[in-house]
Enzyme design. Structure first.
Site, PDB file in Angstrom:
ATOM      1  N   GLY B 152      56.813 -21.982  45.223  1.00 40.38           N
ATOM      2  CA  GLY B 152      57.082 -22.727  46.446  1.00 40.38           C
ATOM      3  C   GLY B 152      55.803 -23.331  47.005  1.00 40.38           C
ATOM      4  N   CYS B 153      55.970 -24.251  47.935  1.00 42.88           N
ATOM      5  CA  CYS B 153      54.810 -24.952  48.486  1.00 42.88           C
ATOM      6  C   CYS B 153      53.952 -24.018  49.344  1.00 42.88           C
ATOM      7  CB  CYS B 153      55.252 -26.178  49.274  1.00 42.88           C
ATOM      8  SG  CYS B 153      56.563 -25.885  50.479  1.00 42.88           S
ATOM      9  N   TYR B 154      54.580 -23.326  50.296  1.00 41.05           N
ATOM     10  CA  TYR B 154      53.807 -22.395  51.125  1.00 41.05           C
ATOM     11  C   TYR B 154      53.154 -21.300  50.274  1.00 41.05           C
ATOM     12  CZ  TYR B 154      55.830 -24.197  55.549  1.00 41.05           C
ATOM     13  OH  TYR B 154      56.192 -24.965  56.625  1.00 41.05           O
TER      14      TYR B 154
END
EC number: 1.2.1.38
Lengths: 349, 349, 349, 349
Positions: B152-154
């Site tokens: 995921g990005c985070y």
């Protein structure tokens, strides 16, 4: 003949000064007798701020203590740090009331000031006279005083978010971490690469991590509340927007308090103060929801998984973080209604 | 006859899919044989994305496993959570390699997935096959595999910021707090009030505080590194910008490590990986400095006053946080240079 | 030993210079031998532009004609108006090829230059040598020359939008009105109140109405095409965004040409030039659809009700309006493919 | 017992409705008795608009003509086009005064309405009753009427910019071209790809070129002033900002009038109307200078070189272009001061 309070504004060509004008023009008990700028004296204020065209038609005056004393009862000094140090004592000596928006009189210790601001401190004689104007917390101390030091923007959002829980002894202040974000107007109207549109648009950036001069101000007030030294980890960051501050505050809960407990505690603490709005469960305020207004909105997320509390506190940095709170402090000083001339609804969207 | 790897992209009309196209068009070892969208099959992709006019002239295909298997060697699935759960097993069964950009195969535990995503988990048979593609950390595990689950990005920004210090045992993971901020593209191309321009412009807002589905992903990886359970306090916030994530990470240092120590540690950890750039002392990266690129930039502020370390880690959420890292993982899977087809300089300003 | 063309970039710390670097680093036939800045010589270029960290590691050189001549074959001068006037002749005299991105060599008449730029013109000897590099229109004249004057940003968008219809004699040039809008990067990296974030955010403003120095450049080229004097009404306006220009062009049609006629005419005119994309009927380009790329996209609205044609032409001002077109001109000068090193897809969203 | 005018607001959950509330809460002669929404009846208005927390505590009512008639004297209908067509006649028949902010009653000809709005027109009986509320131009016609049709946002900025010169016969209306730009709030709170933050941020785009439904409204009023048919070329464009409209107007001057002549003409025309501010020579208004306020600011550039006049007219689209002008019309209808409850200074920066 007007029975209104006559006020002068020094620093009228900065964002704090011009925002004072926006509110004071509508204030029922105040008359603006002089708008003052050391750099632009003699020209109409609307030359530099065309949004004031036809509304504020005064020319800017220079800084002349005798003239100010002859015209005004009270002076707002919305000057850069280091200028108020010299100016405010002269205004006070001339018998004027002063509300100072700079950082020069917020720290009781001149030594601490010099360590964080890297400038000579004001003389201790005058530092002692200043009453720190965090309106909701020190309302009672402000009545009838002649010299108020207005809080910084980051401290306002941060302290209003922490104090009720700290005073209730629900949190462990040794774990306090504040992740603060500000719109670009917070750095003033002076030009710099940081505030260049092409550099700051579509950008999010940290600056002065753990070094911001608002840190000792926050720690001084929290220390007063806690009755012992308080140290905070504090990050300042710029958001690609003009106005608004969010302080996201992390702290370990001493007990197993829930969001509902905190909402109750804070609503009770602020019950006599219209400008703090405590949000409901699972709802966190956004900066846009206070844009252009004097509100400070607060929300909570107590996390049973980690035992930590996240507090989210938002203000408009040029209103509650500067000019709005200064006028709120004027109201408290004069014994007027706290929200006189300030009751505007946030501009949304 | 082309000897290039034939790839298909499912979800070509989302931001992740269209960003895969931007990079893969220039990738020297790849040929895009099919751009696929369940919702828009049959129309030219440039109808919905006019920036691709005259560049990508293919019509969108529908989702047909046999057709994909007939044309392609490998599929990128840039699909919403809950779609990959069903689709990826069919692609794998058809003998295709898969790099999945959804969250459906990142968590090893189906139970944890269901608790945080509120959707049925993929079958454990397939969950077991997925290799988690945090490129810099798991590069060696990715060589030669057929199924990669893209982070995921985070988690990408956060984990790259924490792992070297955690692995070196310099930090106390029980004190980990992550204050994360994202541009609006992170919530996808679907319309909603939150992503409405007039609501999000000149606004900064928190959402899903301590509830974001990327939390268990972060805790799973940190737990693997630490060799014990790790729990983080995690705030997600939206910034009025399109691209970019900053994770501001707070943690207590076990020793008295300085910024220079940390810079050395991180530069060593990432020395074979061109996309992590460790900044110098007193310099923190801004999101704009990685805009449009696959870089992750990291800076430090170790604070002797509080004993805490602040780590600032930034990425472009649709590149290193999605499509870029997926291609980096493709390179690692195929044994190509890690930065093949990805070496673009950030677009600045 | 490299057989690549050796180039130097003067003005490497401006937006035009740094954008030249972004593209030239990937150009297969070019080697950057010197990045030059009169103001910042001796420091690493990434000090001022951290997005270049680890990518461009050269220190900035000062302006020394002999050193440049010793190292380089060709120089890009991305200097402010008034600097190239003096610098370019020295570079040419030293035997260097030059592509000048300033406005100093675009107007054939020194008198006109001085009237609009309010600065002394370059000597006519050198003005005569400059070939005006509007790539798609003058491609054939650029092959093999040694000195190209790169067009302005507004002229590029505007001229590419007008020329095919003017050359076909479909429009009455006496009715030409251009309403032009630009992102803030167009005014450069220098700081000023106009480019202050807090002043320009959430703002749209006109400046230099009918007075912009790009007007005579547009009129010179249109006059050449028309074979008679052409005068345009021209408004320049700032948009709260970093990159992008839209020229909205109004002109009376001589006949009853439809959108389809115009689309056909323009597609034919630009058929050998990959960077102009003519949109379909009822579709107008937006600036974001060319962001970061060298494209110029054009759309039409012929209005039978009024007999007028509206032409909408968009570019990225720092790419097709500056650095990108300069490299396109380098390619044409050297006889390389027009899009060599420039074929990047716009960054979207 | 209150002697204030009792007003209801239909469409309270749109941007126009909520902006009516912002001003009316402070209006000394008005009491808001009902905030009405067909879609959200029964919930507190602050659920959807948290900025109203603790300020407007009413629940939303449904649309019930009898209830409205029982409570209110006057209704503001801030409803989408096509809704007021049916609703307003019922309100009028129930004896209520109405100020309609939709476009349904602006065009005298139902046929023209249907051609541009693509919806059935209101019945001609009611169309005839509507008085068009361009406040500064029709102030005298508005006194004492019961039904006002509030102008569109683009027409307000455009008409106030053109009318004095047209009425003085200084301009040739056959040459009128209007290049109009709007912030995104103009398209309402409904979600769509166009108003998606990631699509509109860092973007400038044209839409409905020569097809916008405000064109016949502008032409109707200009035709009335000119005494003959007027046709305009009209482009609508979206700016990446929330609020603000700029109409840039191009027209050929009949004589050799200078900027000073025009400034004099316009100042005289608007001398009794506080909300139009005519700027001085060489100064053009920016949208930010009217942000949040009811002002319309106008500037000129008469160009001797081309014989054309450029007029720049700016408003805040949700204030002077909608809610603010509606209240100004209420004041005129009731015989109150034109700026009662509206005299707020623009919010700057």
């Amino acid at each position: 003949m007007s029975s209104k309070l006559k006020v002068a504004i020094v620093g009228s060509t900065g964002y704090g000064g011009v925002e004072l004008i926006r509110f004071l023009v509508h204030h029922p008990q105040v008359e603006i007798v002089s708008v003052i700028s050391s750099s632009s004296a003699g020209v109409p204020i609307s030359d530099g701020f065309p949004h004031l065209t036809d509304i504020v038609v005064q020319d800017l005056d220079g800084v002349d203590i005798h003239e100010i004393a002859a015209k005004a009862d009270l002076v707002f000094t919305a000057t850069p740090s280091g200028v108020s140090t010299q100016l405010v004592p002269q205004l006070l000596d001339a018998g004027l009331k002063v509300i100072d928006l700079s950082g020069d009189f917020r720290l009781r210790s001149g030594e601490t000031y010099e360590a964080w601001y890297k400038k000579p401190a004001a003389s201790s004689e005058y530092l002692k006279q200043a009453v720190y104007g965090l309106s909701e917390v020190y309302a009672e101390k402000l009545a009838g005083v002649s010299f108020i030091s207005n809080p910084g923007c980051y401290p306002t959002a941060t302290l209003l978010g922490i104090i009720p829980a700290l005073q209730a002894d629900w949190i462990d202040h040794r774990t306090l971490i504040v992740d603060a974000k500000s719109g670009v107007s917070g750095s003033g109207r002076g030009t710099s690469l940081v505030s260049h549109y092409a550099e700051m648009n579509e950008n999010f950036k940290a600056y002065k991590v753990n070094k911001h001069q608002h840190i000792p101000e926050i720690e001084q007030v929290l220390g007063d509340i806690a009755g012992e030294d308080v140290t905070v980890t504090f990050t300042t960051q710029l958001v690609p927007m003009t106005r608004g501050i969010m302080s996201t505050i992390y702290v370990t809960l001493k007990g197993d308090h829930t969001d509902q407990d905190l909402i109750g505690l804070y609503r009770d603490y602020y019950k006599d103060h219209p400008f703090v709005r405590v949000r409901g469960e699972g709802v966190w305020p956004a900066t846009k929801e206070v844009f252009g207004s004097n509100y400070c909105d607060i929300g909570f997320a107590a996390d049973a998984r980690t035992g930590r509390l996240t507090i989210i506190s938002v203000i408009d940095n040029v209103v509650k973080g500067a000019a709005g709170q200064a006028i709120q402090n004027l109201n408290l000083m004069m014994g007027w209604e706290e929200n006189l001339g300030l009751g505007f609804i946030p501009v949304y969207p």
